[in-house]
Design a protein around this motif. Sequence first.
Motif, PDB file in Angstrom:
ATOM      1  N   ARG A  55       0.636  -0.870   0.241  1.00  0.00           N
ATOM      2  CA  ARG A  55      -0.288   0.437   0.526  1.00  0.00           C
ATOM      3  C   ARG A  55       0.973   0.975   0.573  1.00  0.00           C
ATOM      4  NH1 ARG A  55      -2.349   1.120   5.904  1.00  0.00           N
ATOM      5  NH2 ARG A  55      -0.478   1.453   7.034  1.00  0.00           N
ATOM      6  N   LEU A  56       0.276   2.423  -0.174  1.00  0.00           N
ATOM      7  CA  LEU A  56       0.341   3.546  -0.333  1.00  0.00           C
ATOM      8  C   LEU A  56       1.520   3.851   0.975  1.00  0.00           C
ATOM      9  CD1 LEU A  56      -1.620   5.977  -1.353  1.00  0.00           C
ATOM     10  CD2 LEU A  56       0.582   5.073  -2.577  1.00  0.00           C
ATOM     11  N   ASP A  57       2.751   4.569   1.187  1.00  0.00           N
ATOM     12  CA  ASP A  57       3.726   4.431   2.863  1.00  0.00           C
ATOM     13  C   ASP A  57       2.714   5.393   2.799  1.00  0.00           C
ATOM     14  OD1 ASP A  57       5.710   4.586   3.785  1.00  0.00           O
ATOM     15  OD2 ASP A  57       5.989   7.197   3.231  1.00  0.00           O
ATOM     16  N   ASP A  58       2.768   5.512   4.827  1.00  0.00           N
ATOM     17  CA  ASP A  58       2.026   6.312   5.253  1.00  0.00           C
ATOM     18  C   ASP A  58       2.680   7.126   5.434  1.00  0.00           C
ATOM     19  OD1 ASP A  58       0.989   4.336   6.547  1.00  0.00           O
ATOM     20  OD2 ASP A  58       1.486   3.521   7.911  1.00  0.00           O
ATOM     21  N   ARG A  59       4.185   8.104   5.303  1.00  0.00           N
ATOM     22  CA  ARG A  59       4.174   9.205   5.669  1.00  0.00           C
ATOM     23  C   ARG A  59       3.581  10.165   4.028  1.00  0.00           C
ATOM     24  NH1 ARG A  59      10.497  11.722   6.761  1.00  0.00           N
ATOM     25  NH2 ARG A  59       9.661  13.437   6.609  1.00  0.00           N
ATOM     26  N   ARG A  60       3.920   9.863   2.909  1.00  0.00           N
ATOM     27  CA  ARG A  60       2.771   9.412   1.846  1.00  0.00           C
ATOM     28  C   ARG A  60       0.810  10.405   1.467  1.00  0.00           C
ATOM     29  NH1 ARG A  60       4.122   6.930  -3.972  1.00  0.00           N
ATOM     30  NH2 ARG A  60       1.924   7.828  -5.255  1.00  0.00           N
ATOM     31  N   VAL A  61       1.177   9.574   2.548  1.00  0.00           N
ATOM     32  CA  VAL A  61      -0.685   9.620   2.736  1.00  0.00           C
ATOM     33  C   VAL A  61      -0.680  10.720   3.747  1.00  0.00           C
ATOM     34  CG1 VAL A  61      -2.828   8.534   3.394  1.00  0.00           C
ATOM     35  CG2 VAL A  61      -0.946   7.145   2.068  1.00  0.00           C
ATOM     36  N   LEU A  62       0.241  10.397   4.981  1.00  0.00           N
ATOM     37  CA  LEU A  62      -0.318  11.958   6.129  1.00  0.00           C
ATOM     38  C   LEU A  62       0.253  12.721   5.504  1.00  0.00           C
ATOM     39  CD1 LEU A  62       1.003  10.347   8.808  1.00  0.00           C
ATOM     40  CD2 LEU A  62      -0.308  11.085   8.767  1.00  0.00           C
ATOM     41  N   ASN A  63       1.195  13.366   4.119  1.00  0.00           N
ATOM     42  CA  ASN A  63       1.435  14.296   3.727  1.00  0.00           C
ATOM     43  C   ASN A  63       0.389  15.187   3.230  1.00  0.00           C
ATOM     44  OD1 ASN A  63       4.254  14.880   5.434  1.00  0.00           O
ATOM     45  ND2 ASN A  63       5.225  14.027   2.936  1.00  0.00           N
ATOM     46  N   GLY A  64      -0.831  14.072   2.465  1.00  0.00           N
ATOM     47  CA  GLY A  64      -1.738  14.909   1.200  1.00  0.00           C
ATOM     48  C   GLY A  64      -2.646  14.795   1.989  1.00  0.00           C
ATOM     49  N   ILE A  65      -3.359  13.914   3.293  1.00  0.00           N
ATOM     50  CA  ILE A  65      -3.938  14.786   4.692  1.00  0.00           C
ATOM     51  C   ILE A  65      -3.373  16.156   4.329  1.00  0.00           C
ATOM     52  CG2 ILE A  65      -5.119  14.179   6.494  1.00  0.00           C
ATOM     53  CD1 ILE A  65      -4.838  11.036   5.355  1.00  0.00           C
ATOM     54  N   VAL A  66      -2.839  16.190   5.382  1.00  0.00           N
ATOM     55  CA  VAL A  66      -1.936  17.916   5.489  1.00  0.00           C
ATOM     56  C   VAL A  66      -2.419  18.536   4.702  1.00  0.00           C
ATOM     57  CG1 VAL A  66      -0.398  18.291   6.443  1.00  0.00           C
ATOM     58  CG2 VAL A  66      -0.614  16.403   8.018  1.00  0.00           C
ATOM     59  N   TRP A  67      -1.301  18.151   3.330  1.00  0.00           N
ATOM     60  CA  TRP A  67      -2.173  19.576   2.550  1.00  0.00           C
ATOM     61  C   TRP A  67      -3.458  19.542   2.341  1.00  0.00           C
ATOM     62  CZ3 TRP A  67      -3.839  20.047  -2.501  1.00  0.00           C
ATOM     63  CH2 TRP A  67      -3.646  20.808  -3.594  1.00  0.00           C
ATOM     64  N   THR A  94     -10.041   7.120   1.558  1.00  0.00           N
ATOM     65  CA  THR A  94     -10.404   5.720   2.185  1.00  0.00           C
ATOM     66  C   THR A  94      -9.263   6.054   3.582  1.00  0.00           C
ATOM     67  OG1 THR A  94     -10.537   4.979   0.186  1.00  0.00           O
ATOM     68  CG2 THR A  94      -9.727   3.575   2.474  1.00  0.00           C
ATOM     69  N   ARG A  95      -8.195   6.093   3.966  1.00  0.00           N
ATOM     70  CA  ARG A  95      -7.320   5.631   4.145  1.00  0.00           C
ATOM     71  C   ARG A  95      -7.315   7.391   5.581  1.00  0.00           C
ATOM     72  NH1 ARG A  95      -1.166   4.618   4.278  1.00  0.00           N
ATOM     73  NH2 ARG A  95      -1.478   3.918   2.654  1.00  0.00           N
ATOM     74  N   PHE A  96      -7.799   8.276   5.277  1.00  0.00           N
ATOM     75  CA  PHE A  96      -8.141   8.861   5.909  1.00  0.00           C
ATOM     76  C   PHE A  96      -9.435   9.576   7.193  1.00  0.00           C
ATOM     77  CE2 PHE A  96     -11.054  12.459   7.110  1.00  0.00           C
ATOM     78  CZ  PHE A  96     -10.501  13.414   8.239  1.00  0.00           C
ATOM     79  N   ARG A  97     -10.623   8.207   6.512  1.00  0.00           N
ATOM     80  CA  ARG A  97     -11.935   7.586   6.555  1.00  0.00           C
ATOM     81  C   ARG A  97     -11.657   6.952   7.631  1.00  0.00           C
ATOM     82  NH1 ARG A  97     -15.547   6.673   2.062  1.00  0.00           N
ATOM     83  NH2 ARG A  97     -14.288   5.136   2.487  1.00  0.00           N
ATOM     84  N   ARG A  98     -10.932   5.710   6.659  1.00  0.00           N
ATOM     85  CA  ARG A  98     -10.480   4.680   7.967  1.00  0.00           C
ATOM     86  C   ARG A  98      -9.538   4.920   9.603  1.00  0.00           C
ATOM     87  NH1 ARG A  98      -7.096   1.119   4.662  1.00  0.00           N
ATOM     88  NH2 ARG A  98      -9.189   1.403   4.363  1.00  0.00           N
ATOM     89  N   TRP A  99      -8.439   5.671   9.341  1.00  0.00           N
ATOM     90  CA  TRP A  99      -7.727   6.451  10.389  1.00  0.00           C
ATOM     91  C   TRP A  99      -8.272   7.047  11.143  1.00  0.00           C
ATOM     92  CZ3 TRP A  99      -2.963   7.875   7.838  1.00  0.00           C
ATOM     93  CH2 TRP A  99      -1.993   7.351   7.708  1.00  0.00           C
ATOM     94  N   ALA A 100      -9.828   7.920  10.938  1.00  0.00           N
ATOM     95  CA  ALA A 100     -10.725   8.862  11.685  1.00  0.00           C
ATOM     96  C   ALA A 100     -11.285   8.369  12.155  1.00  0.00           C
ATOM     97  CB  ALA A 100     -11.941  10.143  10.641  1.00  0.00           C
ATOM     98  N   ALA A 101     -11.970   7.447  11.684  1.00  0.00           N
ATOM     99  CA  ALA A 101     -13.111   6.027  12.184  1.00  0.00           C
ATOM    100  C   ALA A 101     -12.574   4.913  13.321  1.00  0.00           C
ATOM    101  CB  ALA A 101     -14.063   5.522  11.176  1.00  0.00           C
ATOM    102  N   PHE A 151      -6.969   9.726  14.687  1.00  0.00           N
ATOM    103  CA  PHE A 151      -6.157  10.825  15.226  1.00  0.00           C
ATOM    104  C   PHE A 151      -7.030  11.277  16.447  1.00  0.00           C
ATOM    105  CE2 PHE A 151      -7.582  10.842  10.261  1.00  0.00           C
ATOM    106  CZ  PHE A 151      -5.920  10.770   9.691  1.00  0.00           C
ATOM    107  N   GLU A 152      -7.456  11.148  16.785  1.00  0.00           N
ATOM    108  CA  GLU A 152      -8.065  10.950  18.151  1.00  0.00           C
ATOM    109  C   GLU A 152      -6.343  11.086  19.367  1.00  0.00           C
ATOM    110  OE1 GLU A 152     -10.820  11.644  21.584  1.00  0.00           O
ATOM    111  OE2 GLU A 152     -11.433  11.257  19.562  1.00  0.00           O
ATOM    112  N   ARG A 153      -5.991   9.500  19.221  1.00  0.00           N
ATOM    113  CA  ARG A 153      -5.273   9.369  19.906  1.00  0.00           C
ATOM    114  C   ARG A 153      -3.961   9.707  19.937  1.00  0.00           C
ATOM    115  NH1 ARG A 153      -6.681   4.241  18.245  1.00  0.00           N
ATOM    116  NH2 ARG A 153      -5.687   4.323  16.982  1.00  0.00           N
ATOM    117  N   MET A 154      -3.263  10.917  18.510  1.00  0.00           N
ATOM    118  CA  MET A 154      -2.611  11.728  18.414  1.00  0.00           C
ATOM    119  C   MET A 154      -2.429  13.107  18.706  1.00  0.00           C
ATOM    120  SD  MET A 154      -1.634  11.151  14.132  1.00  0.00           S
ATOM    121  CE  MET A 154      -1.500   9.739  13.046  1.00  0.00           C
ATOM    122  N   LEU A 155      -3.756  12.941  18.766  1.00  0.00           N
ATOM    123  CA  LEU A 155      -4.522  14.517  18.894  1.00  0.00           C
ATOM    124  C   LEU A 155      -3.597  14.195  20.751  1.00  0.00           C
ATOM    125  CD1 LEU A 155      -4.728  17.942  18.329  1.00  0.00           C
ATOM    126  CD2 LEU A 155      -7.678  16.704  19.386  1.00  0.00           C
TER     127      LEU A 155
END
Length: 127
Positions: free
Chosen positions: A28-40, A63-70, A74-78
């Motif tokens: 799958r896509l690299d998590d860093r690449r995905v996070l950078n995309g979500i942040v962007w 899809t990754r954003f929705r999965r991590w939000a659900a 993101f709440e654990r990170m915050l």
Amino acid sequence: MIRRHELSDAEREFIRPWLPESLRGRERLDDRRVLNGIVWKFRTGTAWRDMPERYGPWAALQTRFRRWAADGTFERMLRTAQAKADASGDTNWLVSVDSTIVRAHQYAAGARKGGSAARTSDAPEAV
């Protein structure tokens, strides 16, 4: 090269422990690449479909954003970031809300429909 809206190495290392691992076994896509995309996406306010190609397919990012939000990622990170900042004294929890800028519709104050002709008293109205 780190672009303006991308995570630094220190930020990436800070959140790495809270990212869920893939259980599916397929690449799958690299998590860093995905996070950078979500942040962007959220820093620029753009639509998912308008994501730059350097972050990968927009549908995969969404899809990754929705999965991590659900699943609470993101709440654990915050919560972790807040606890770390609080422990080091970097956070001031004093909050002040100035309600003078809050606008309310006239009906929110119980005004009658029809404007001034519908008023039964000469008392001034205020919200």
